[in-house]
Design an enzyme around this catalytic site. Structure first.
Site, mmCIF file in Angstrom:
data_model
loop_
_atom_site.group_PDB
_atom_site.id
_atom_site.type_symbol
_atom_site.label_atom_id
_atom_site.label_comp_id
_atom_site.label_asym_id
_atom_site.label_seq_id
_atom_site.Cartn_x
_atom_site.Cartn_y
_atom_site.Cartn_z
ATOM 1 N N HIS A 176 0.828 -1.200 0.000
ATOM 2 C CA HIS A 176 0.000 0.000 0.000
ATOM 3 C C HIS A 176 0.871 1.262 0.000
ATOM 4 O O HIS A 176 0.454 2.303 -0.517
ATOM 5 C CB HIS A 176 -0.901 0.042 1.243
ATOM 6 C CG HIS A 176 -1.964 -1.006 1.248
ATOM 7 N ND1 HIS A 176 -1.755 -2.284 1.714
ATOM 8 C CD2 HIS A 176 -3.260 -0.962 0.834
ATOM 9 C CE1 HIS A 176 -2.875 -2.979 1.598
ATOM 10 N NE2 HIS A 176 -3.797 -2.208 1.081
ATOM 11 N N ASP B 116 -4.696 -6.302 -7.856
ATOM 12 C CA ASP B 116 -4.889 -5.580 -6.600
ATOM 13 C C ASP B 116 -5.148 -4.123 -6.970
ATOM 14 O O ASP B 116 -5.116 -3.742 -8.155
ATOM 15 C CB ASP B 116 -3.663 -5.747 -5.695
ATOM 16 C CG ASP B 116 -3.995 -5.643 -4.208
ATOM 17 O OD1 ASP B 116 -5.065 -5.093 -3.883
ATOM 18 O OD2 ASP B 116 -3.191 -6.104 -3.382
#
Length: 340
Positions: A176, A252
């Site tokens: 992230h 993702d």
């Protein structure tokens, strides 16, 4: 195709316009989209009514810190709880994990949502993003849990999505926020991280979510951008060293920092789709407009998600009237107390 994020608990005029676009195949919901069970059901219905084609409505409802719907839902423990229990009583731990899957999937589907992106089958080996989201460190143990969890989701009719291929659990960095590079060879990954994915595919997992981790000893680009990882390893024939997966491949989120290596939004989407992903996740609403422009003119597999949509649900009234539901909640509470 794109699965997009929206900003709040209802659809804005702009978001209704987005749902008209041929490339939008679904919506992923987050905590920002949740107010109550009734509101989530209304939002899911509004998404389907607004779009001119079937839409996949999905969420990350894993348990522990990754549980987007909370008020009115079971407080699901993280998967790590079952790994700890396994050391004392393997069969009880596997049964509890399967019931966790049944309970989670039942509540999500009762809310009008098609699927939760679960289970995490990464190894519990210290990754900052995975942490207690993983069952255990031992690949064979995680493989057993993967089979049980897929079975539990399927018992409710919910598709199972194993993630994050080919394994996010061993490298330290959280994709992230950072690039993540795993130096291990393909032979090592086959003996370790790929073992639960192979088990999940054999158990009938319906979808796989790619990770943004890069494995330079195997391929130069992050896995989700890699034709080698997707086409040769994940989808490749078993006879040639592949896993033989025939379901849906999700990227993702393209808003994560580790996705930036491909460049701008168009490059990220093109590279995912060209590598073999069926669906690209665009979770941040601020990225949706540019993402829709990026796919103009592309040929899109608009039928890929049909098999994941609307396999059936009792609705909340039916679920609350089902004796299995209250019994599962009671066992979950006892299990958490016993593992506290």
């Amino acid at each position: 195709m794109l699965v997009i994020g929206i900003a709040g608990t209802g659809l804005t005029a702009q978001e209704r316009d987005w749902l008209q676009h041929d490339a939008v195949a679904g919506v992923i919901l987050f905590t920002r989209n949740f107010a109550s069970r009734a509101q989530v059901a209304e939002l899911s219905a509004a998404i389907r009514q607004t779009a001119p084609r079937p839409q996949l409505v999905c969420v990350d409802q894993e348990g522990g810190r990754v549980q987007r719907f909370r008020d009115g839902y079971s407080a699901l423990p993280p998967l790590e709880v079952f790994g700890r229990q396994y050391a004392q009583d393997p069969q009880a731990a596997l049964a509890a994990a399967e019931e966790h899957a049944w309970l989670m999937a039942s509540e999500v589907q009762a809310s009008g949502v098609d699927l939760s992106f679960a289970p995490v089958v990464d190894l519990a080996r210290g990754n900052r993003a995975i942490g207690d989201r993983a069952f255990a460190a031992d690949p064979q143990v995680v493989a057993e849990f993967t089979r049980a969890y897929v079975r539990g989701m399927h018992s409710v009719g919910m598709p199972a999505t194993i993630k994050h291929f080919p394994g996010h659990g061993t490298v330290l960095e959280d994709t992230h926020f950072d690039d993540a590079v795993d130096p291990r060879t393909l032979d090592v990954l086959r003996a370790e991280d790929l073992v639960p994915f192979a088990a999940g595919i054999e158990a009938g997992a319906d979808a796989v979510m790619m990770g943004h981790v890069r494995y330079p000893a195997v391929a130069p680009e992050p896995a989700g951008y890699s034709p080698f990882w997707i086409q040769q390893i994940l989808r490749g024939d078993v006879s040639n060293g592949g896993l033989g997966f025939r379901g849906v491949v999700f990227s993702d989120d393209i808003g994560m920092a580790a996705a930036f290596s491909a460049g701008g939004i168009k490059s990220r989407i093109d590279d995912h789709l060209d590598a073999g992903c069926d669906v690209v996740l665009v979770c941040a609403p601020k990225l949706v407009e540019e993402s829709l422009k990026a796919v103009e003119g592309r040929a899109l597999n608009t039928a890929a998600l049909i098999g994941l949509i609307g396999r059936g649900a009792l609705g909340w009234d039916g679920l609350l009237a089902d004796g299995r539901y209250s019994a599962a909640q009671a066992r979950l509470a006892r299990n958490q107390q016993g593992n506290a």
